[in-house]
Write a protein that holds these residues in place. Structure first.
Motif, mmCIF file in Angstrom:
data_model
loop_
_atom_site.group_PDB
_atom_site.id
_atom_site.type_symbol
_atom_site.label_atom_id
_atom_site.label_comp_id
_atom_site.label_asym_id
_atom_site.label_seq_id
_atom_site.Cartn_x
_atom_site.Cartn_y
_atom_site.Cartn_z
ATOM 1 N N PHE A 132 0.850 -1.193 0.000
ATOM 2 C CA PHE A 132 0.000 0.000 0.000
ATOM 3 C C PHE A 132 0.879 1.233 0.000
ATOM 4 N N LEU A 133 0.304 2.338 -0.468
ATOM 5 C CA LEU A 133 1.016 3.598 -0.589
ATOM 6 C C LEU A 133 0.702 4.500 0.599
ATOM 7 N N ARG A 143 1.406 -11.388 7.422
ATOM 8 C CA ARG A 143 1.926 -11.852 6.132
ATOM 9 C C ARG A 143 2.777 -10.728 5.571
ATOM 10 N N PRO A 144 3.603 -11.013 4.582
ATOM 11 C CA PRO A 144 4.448 -9.939 4.036
ATOM 12 C C PRO A 144 3.621 -8.862 3.329
ATOM 13 N N VAL A 145 3.791 -7.636 3.757
ATOM 14 C CA VAL A 145 3.136 -6.478 3.136
ATOM 15 C C VAL A 145 4.173 -5.362 3.035
ATOM 16 N N ALA A 146 4.282 -4.747 1.868
ATOM 17 C CA ALA A 146 5.273 -3.696 1.644
ATOM 18 C C ALA A 146 4.656 -2.311 1.836
ATOM 19 N N VAL A 147 5.393 -1.446 2.522
ATOM 20 C CA VAL A 147 4.996 -0.053 2.719
ATOM 21 C C VAL A 147 5.719 0.788 1.673
ATOM 22 N N CYS A 148 4.958 1.418 0.792
ATOM 23 C CA CYS A 148 5.526 2.175 -0.326
ATOM 24 C C CYS A 148 5.288 3.666 -0.112
ATOM 25 N N GLY A 173 10.665 6.986 8.578
ATOM 26 C CA GLY A 173 9.457 6.359 9.125
ATOM 27 C C GLY A 173 9.348 4.873 8.870
ATOM 28 N N GLY A 174 10.237 4.328 8.038
ATOM 29 C CA GLY A 174 10.254 2.888 7.823
ATOM 30 C C GLY A 174 9.639 2.396 6.536
ATOM 31 N N ALA A 175 9.461 3.265 5.533
ATOM 32 C CA ALA A 175 8.954 2.807 4.236
ATOM 33 C C ALA A 175 9.943 1.828 3.604
#
Length: 338
Positions: free
Chosen positions: A62-63, A103-108, A143-145
Motif C-alpha cells: 500500500f502507498l 503476512r508480508p506487506v510492503a509499505v511504499c 518512518g520505515g517505508a
C-alpha cells in the motif's frame, strides 16, 4: 539487503496493490481542498484505517498518505516546514499496519508531482525538484517505508529528478506516469518513451508503469504499449475504478467490483505484475480483484477488442505511440491521486 517489495516480487508472479487514497479519505470526512497529509499528524487513526482497509482487502502493498507531501504542495497550506515530519508519520503508521498484517506487506512511500512546471516555461529546476523529492524521501525512509513510490508524473524531467532523489536517499523505488491525453501524459510522453526512459536511468526503478489516467480500458492499452516495447522490468497497472460521474454534488466512479475483477485479470494477462486501483477504488473493489486473480487461470494476452468489450470503450482512437498522433503537449499542476 532486499526489501519487502523485492522479496514479494521474487516469490510471486502477481501482487495486489492498494486502491484510492483521496476517495477513501473523503468518505472519512476529508474536506475538498484540505491537504490529507496533515491527517498523518491530526488523525492518525483514520490513516491507519485507510491502510488497514487495503491490507484487510488483500493488498500485498500500500502507498503512504504522502502524495502531496513535498514542499511546493505543502506551501499552499503554509506547511512547507513540516515535510519531513508528515512523511515520517505517514510511514510510521504504515509500518505499524504492515508489521501487524501476519503476512508480508510492503509499505511504499508515495511521492507525487510538485505541481510546478520546469524551466524555461516555468520556474522549477532539476536541482530544486531533486531537493524537494529528497527531503520527502528522507522522511519516508526515517518512518520505515520499504521503497519509494513515485506516481502520477507527467514530465520526464520530474521522473528523472525523483530517481535522483531516491539515489541520494539510498532507497529503491517504483515509478508510474499518468497517461490521460490520447495515450500520452499531459507533457506528451508515450508508453514507449517511458519504457525507454526507465532503462536509461542510472538507478532504474524496481518496477514501472501507469496509474490514474482516464479509465481502465485506456490504462490497459498503455500496459500493452509497455509490453510491446520489450521491457523485462515488472510492470505496474493502477487504473481508476471506471469513469468519474458527477452525482448529487460529488464525483462518483462507476466501476463495479466485478469490472475491477475483470480489469485485474486482464492486466495480469497483458503482462502487469503489480496490479491495483487508483481513483474510486475502494476495499470492496480490491477484494473482488484479489478473488479474481486467485481463482481465474491465466489467459492469453488480451486484444484491444477484448479489453473494450469487457471494460468499455477507449477514450481516444490512438494510444499515442504512432507517428501521426500529434497529441498536444500541455502544462498542468499535478493533481491529487484518487
Amino acid at each position: 539487503m532486499t526489501n519487502a517489495l523485492q522479496r514479494l516480487l521474487q516469490s510471486r508472479d502477481w501482487l495486489l496493490a492498494d486502491g484510492a487514497t483521496g476517495t477513501n479519505l473523503f468518505n472519512m470526512g476529508l474536506s475538498s481542498g484540505e491537504p490529507p497529509e496533515l491527517w498523518n499528524a491530526d488523525h492518525p487513526d483514520k490513516i491507519k484505517a485507510l491502510y488497514a482497509g487495503a491490507v484487510n482487502a488483500g493488498s500485498d502493498l500500500f502507498l503512504t498518505n504522502t502524495f502531496g507531501g513535498n514542499a511546493s504542495r505543502l506551501k499552499l497550506h503554509n506547511a512547507q516546514n513540516r515535510v519531513r515530519e508528515l512523511n515520517r508519520l505517514a510511514a510510521e503508521i504504515g509500518r505499524e499496519v504492515a508489521d501487524a498484517a501476519g503476512r508480508p506487506v510492503a509499505v511504499c512511500g508515495s511521492i507525487g508531482p510538485t505541481g510546478d512546471i520546469f524551466a524555461p516555461m516555468g520556474t522549477l529546476t532539476h536541482e530544486l525538484a531533486v531537493e524537494m523529492f529528497h527531503e520527502q524521501a528522507e522522511g519516508l525512509k526515517e518512518g520505515g517505508a520499504d521503497v519509494l513510490w513515485v506516481e502520477t508524473i507527467s514530465a520526464p524531467e520530474e521522473f528523472k529528478a525523483a530517481a535522483e532523489a531516491a539515489r541520494l536517499a539510498g532507497m529503491d523505488w517504483c515509478g508510474t506516469m499518468s497517461f490521460d491525453t490520447a495515450g500520452r501524459t499531459m507533457m506528451g510522453v508515450t508508453s514507449a518513451q517511458l519504457a525507454a526512459l526507465v532503462e536509461k536511468l542510472p538507478n532504474p526503478p524496481l518496477a514501472f508503469g501507469a496509474n490514474c489516467g482516464v479509465g481502465a480500458s485506456d490504462l490497459m492499452r498503455t500496459i500493452l504499449g509497455f509490453v510491446a516495447a520489450g521491457t523485462e522490468r515488472p510492470i505496474i497497472a493502477k487504473g481508476n475504478a471506471g469513469i468519474p460521474k458527477y452525482h448529487d454534488g460529488h464525483i462518483h466512479y462507476d466501476g463495479t467490483p466485478e469490472l475491477m475483477g475483470d480489469y485485474a485479470c486482464l492486466a495480469r494477462d497483458a503482462g502487469a505484475t503489480i496490479i491495483g486501483g487508483c481513483c474510486g477504488t475502494m476495499p470492496v473493489h480490491l477484494k473482488a480483484m484479489r478473488a479474481a486473480l486467485e481463482t481465474r487461470p491465466r489467459g492469453p494476452r488480451p486484444t484491444l477488442e477484448e479489453i473494450s468489450a469487457k471494460l468499455g470503450p477507449f477514450s481516444s482512437a490512438s494510444d499515442g505511440t504512432g507517428d501521426d498522433d500529434g497529441a498536444p503537449t500541455r502544462e498542468r499542476r499535478g493533481r491529487r491521486r484518487g
